[in-house]
Design a protein around this motif. Structure first.
Motif, PDB file in Angstrom:
ATOM      1  N   LEU B 289      13.815 -24.890  -9.263  1.00 39.31           N
ATOM      2  CA  LEU B 289      12.779 -25.223 -10.239  1.00 39.31           C
ATOM      3  C   LEU B 289      11.441 -25.429  -9.532  1.00 39.31           C
ATOM      4  O   LEU B 289      11.388 -25.656  -8.318  1.00 39.31           O
ATOM      5  CB  LEU B 289      13.166 -26.491 -11.011  1.00 39.31           C
ATOM      6  N   THR B 290      10.358 -25.373 -10.300  1.00 35.01           N
ATOM      7  CA  THR B 290       9.034 -25.587  -9.716  1.00 35.01           C
ATOM      8  C   THR B 290       8.809 -27.083  -9.461  1.00 35.01           C
ATOM      9  O   THR B 290       9.528 -27.940  -9.986  1.00 35.01           O
ATOM     10  CB  THR B 290       7.923 -25.112 -10.667  1.00 35.01           C
ATOM     11  N   LEU B 291       7.770 -27.354  -8.676  1.00 36.11           N
ATOM     12  CA  LEU B 291       7.413 -28.721  -8.324  1.00 36.11           C
ATOM     13  C   LEU B 291       7.245 -29.599  -9.567  1.00 36.11           C
ATOM     14  O   LEU B 291       7.763 -30.719  -9.632  1.00 36.11           O
ATOM     15  CB  LEU B 291       6.095 -28.671  -7.542  1.00 36.11           C
ATOM     16  N   ALA B 292       6.535 -29.094 -10.568  1.00 35.36           N
ATOM     17  CA  ALA B 292       6.254 -29.893 -11.763  1.00 35.36           C
ATOM     18  C   ALA B 292       7.558 -30.285 -12.462  1.00 35.36           C
ATOM     19  O   ALA B 292       7.720 -31.422 -12.909  1.00 35.36           O
ATOM     20  CB  ALA B 292       5.329 -29.136 -12.710  1.00 35.36           C
ATOM     21  N   SER B 293       8.512 -29.351 -12.545  1.00 31.01           N
ATOM     22  CA  SER B 293       9.795 -29.664 -13.173  1.00 31.01           C
ATOM     23  C   SER B 293      10.574 -30.685 -12.370  1.00 31.01           C
ATOM     24  O   SER B 293      11.211 -31.577 -12.931  1.00 31.01           O
ATOM     25  CB  SER B 293      10.648 -28.399 -13.303  1.00 31.01           C
ATOM     26  N   LEU B 294      10.539 -30.538 -11.053  1.00 37.99           N
ATOM     27  CA  LEU B 294      11.269 -31.483 -10.208  1.00 37.99           C
ATOM     28  C   LEU B 294      10.701 -32.888 -10.373  1.00 37.99           C
ATOM     29  O   LEU B 294      11.442 -33.878 -10.391  1.00 37.99           O
ATOM     30  CB  LEU B 294      11.221 -31.043  -8.747  1.00 37.99           C
ATOM     31  N   LEU B 295       9.378 -32.984 -10.516  1.00 32.40           N
ATOM     32  CA  LEU B 295       8.756 -34.287 -10.762  1.00 32.40           C
ATOM     33  C   LEU B 295       9.149 -34.815 -12.135  1.00 32.40           C
ATOM     34  O   LEU B 295       9.457 -36.000 -12.301  1.00 32.40           O
ATOM     35  CB  LEU B 295       7.232 -34.177 -10.665  1.00 32.40           C
ATOM     36  N   LEU B 296       9.148 -33.926 -13.129  1.00 34.57           N
ATOM     37  CA  LEU B 296       9.535 -34.346 -14.476  1.00 34.57           C
ATOM     38  C   LEU B 296      10.979 -34.851 -14.478  1.00 34.57           C
ATOM     39  O   LEU B 296      11.279 -35.908 -15.058  1.00 34.57           O
ATOM     40  CB  LEU B 296       9.369 -33.179 -15.454  1.00 34.57           C
TER      41      LEU B 296
END
Ligand SMILES: [K+]
Ligand SMILES: [K+]
Lengths: 449, 449
Positions: B289-296
């Motif tokens: 997954l992308t960074l933003a998804s991993l943060l979410l």
């Protein structure tokens, strides 16, 4: 259909609108061709970012100030910083005078008199006091730095220009520089660093503290006691400063500090811990630090400075109330006591709100910026760092801000605005008028955590 | 010099010590040679990590369970998960019976009777109720999955073994797997995913909610109303679930989901949002997954599940009280109302404490792990992800946990323990006996934020 102006625009709304108006005005001024150097063209988004950063005294920048702006541009920039830096208290006072509203608590405390005793003359005196203290400190700083800079610069004019801008930038915690590389040229000059640290402290410790100190030293009143606010914010400010200093030294002593002398290690630790709390000036490229230090500095930027100061962040008192509440709970008490006083329930609730909004807002911003930058593989650490720096109005940078996409830069601008206004004031500004309900719902307990 | 046992060990201390004792016992059992497969040797630190992860129903692992443990080892593991999963409520009840203390609020609410009316028989009935509901759901899940797995596995024994362990792991939100690669083999089998999502919901929604649902459907009492707790936790749980689902879809639709069918996009979003809240099972390698998804997803893991459930995190009610408090403040009210009820001041304070401790604890852990791993260049995102997963007892992993140094793994173990016990209970366990002070300090206001 007519409503009184004071009904529509609360003092807090006026503060927020004043900041936005100032940011827009200075963005236009900095966008004027005469503000930039010959052969340099500034886009409106760059001018807006610079203006928002200056009025919010953050110091993040998408351009190199000394290579971009003309003397006139730098004069506008200095004006924006000065207005932003000392604006918050005077503006609040002014609003009070215009609207004739009840004086907000923060200012009631500042002048340490009962609100019923406040007169128009008293307020003018207060504003004069703020200007006197702020300009006084800046002038002393400018004189000391300017004189000392005669060793560095060829012309007297250049030395005092650098000294004056440096003192303004340090005291207002703006963190802008006209050297072109912040305080990196003074990495081995501990005198310059110490003067800057003292100026940063003076700006970040809060106007109420400065006023009380002035009162303490000038009055012969033997009954004078420092307010609870001054005690909490001053002790928290310096405790966090020392923890940051020691933490940086522990992390970097075998890494970046490896092979340095003890005084180099001391000054890097001391300066970074001081500047992270809202100063934003730098004696080194922070990107050279390890991940753990960058996270620690982000934490220091998030904590920030005192309320009613030129600094940002969740503010010292929020942090103090957090820890005092946890301590009380662990000790089996339901009230929160410190320095022989009890913290008011409403202040505890405000601290909870500030923490909640800050955590949610910062987290959401970091996710947003990550999404906006998904194509360019910007490092997460840099995103966290710049977002913390913007929300804490600190201005330290890992250098990615100029390369971010416009949506990310707009996100940073919004963080700087909210960070500067302060979360409580910002929430007050979007707050409906207080409603008195005449009935109470029954209370029902729920399970937490 | 003698003190009553109940004076020294509060119920909360006993809960914490019971968890630690169970973790130590199972670490020894999983360290026994007969627990591991022939030719595989397990170090004590690996056994301890597995035990802490199992008893705290987290699911982070330093070994591949299906390739490491023998049938006996997996039996011990299942025991540890079962004990950890349904332990928290029954253990609390047991402690109450032994010590004869006032019943804790959480259990008072659970059985929905006034504490004065609680009899020993009532408590036995309660414990039986918990076991009945938990084992009942697990058995139904095991039967459905086992029968369905006959399509996948050659032997009936293997199908039902996989079904039983899968149902246990999903309902207790343990997130361990004996397939060797979590639910990735079922990436296109939406039936298996739906059953797992329902089991995760059932475990994470909280025992009190399950008991109230049972009461609602079984009793003919027309006066039955759901408690405020049930209303808040259920609505928050599902609101966050839908926000997570939509957020993941928005971020990934042009990235990881690019070129997928709508139902693949739907199920990846749905499963990841559900499992992040404490389940820990995976239908894909989240590192893709992308960074933003991993943060979410980290945010979802931090929010976690309901209190008094098998899930962790700051818990739904803490999040709800945060937002309700902000909403009240913005509306100009000082009390916090929802569903026709008022939130008790003490519960608001608890929410503040939970949030504070979680933020500070997680932040400090991430800095510590970064410092411990400074030589190996582990990505910050992976550190944030594993730490959030441990503190939220979720168990999703970007795959770095087995490669971390021992100090980092010990940090994760501590996070799992505190995350499982719950921050309020943990603080209660280190809490001094309540002190009644006979004098009050004067209250003095301070400036916040
Ligand atoms: K700054
Ligand atoms: K889990």
């Amino acid at each position: 259909m007519q409503m009184k102006m004071s009904k529509i625009l609360s003092p807090f709304k006026i503060i927020v609108f004043s900041y936005i108006a100032a940011m827009l005005v200075f963005s236009v001024l900095l966008f004027l061709p005469m503000s930039s150097q010959d052969g340099v063209s500034v886009s409106y988004s760059e001018a807006l970012f610079t203006s928002v950063s200056a009025v919010s005294v953050t110091g993040l920048s998408v351009v190199n100030v000394s290579e971009t702006y003309s003397s006139i541009g730098i004069f506008f920039l200095a004006m924006a910083i000065q207005l932003g830096g000392i604006g918050v208290m005077t503006l609040g006072t002014f609003v009070w005078m215009v609207l004739g509203k009840k004086i907000p608590l923060s200012q009631r405390m500042l002048i340490m008199v009962d609100q019923n005793q406040i007169s128009f003359a008293g307020l003018v005196k207060l504003m004069r006091g703020i200007l006197f203290v702020a300009l006084g400190i800046e002038l002393i700083g400018a004189f000391i730095l300017g004189t000392y800079y005669l060793n560095y610069f060829d012309s007297t004019l250049e030395a005092f220009y650098q000294g004056a801008f440096g003192a303004l930038s340090a005291f207002t915690n703006a963190g802008f520089d006209v050297t072109g590389e912040s305080l990196i040229p003074f990495v081995d000059d501990y005198f310059v660093q110490l003067v800057n640290i003292l100026l940063i402290f003076a700006g970040a410790i809060g106007f109420p503290v400065l006023m009380e100190l002035k009162e303490y030293f000038s009055s012969k009143n033997s009954n004078f006691r420092f307010s609870l606010f001054t005690k909490i914010t001053t002790s928290t400010y310096f405790i966090v400063f020392f923890i940051g200093m020691i933490g940086l030294w522990l992390i970097e002593r075998t890494e970046f500090y490896d092979g340095m002398t003890w005084h180099q290690q001391l000054f890097f630790s001391m300066f970074n811990s001081a500047t992270a709390r809202s100063g934003g000036l730098a004696t080194m490229d922070v990107s050279n630090l390890t991940l753990a230090s960058l996270l620690l500095i982000s934490g220091l930027m998030i904590i920030g400075a005192s309320p009613s100061s030129v600094g940002g962040g969740i503010r010292t008192t929020t942090l103090a109330v957090m820890f005092l509440t946890i301590r009380s709970f662990a000790q089996g008490r339901s009230d929160v006591k410190v320095f022989g006083r009890e913290i008011h329930q409403e202040d505890r609730q405000k601290a909870f709100i500030v923490l909640s909004v800050f955590v949610v807002g910062l987290f959401a911003s970091i996710i947003l910026i990550s999404a906006f930058e998904s194509s360019s593989e910007v490092a997460l650490m840099a995103i966290i760092f710049e977002a913390s720096s913007a929300f804490g109005t600190c201005g330290l940078s890992m250098g990615i801000t100029p390369d971010l996409t416009l949506p990310s830069q707009l996100t940073l601008m919004l963080l700087m605005l909210i960070g500067r206004v302060g979360l409580v004031a910002f929430l007050f500004s979007i707050r409906a008028n207080e409603k008195k309900t005449h009935f109470k719902y029954p209370t029902e307990r729920i399970i937490i955590g």
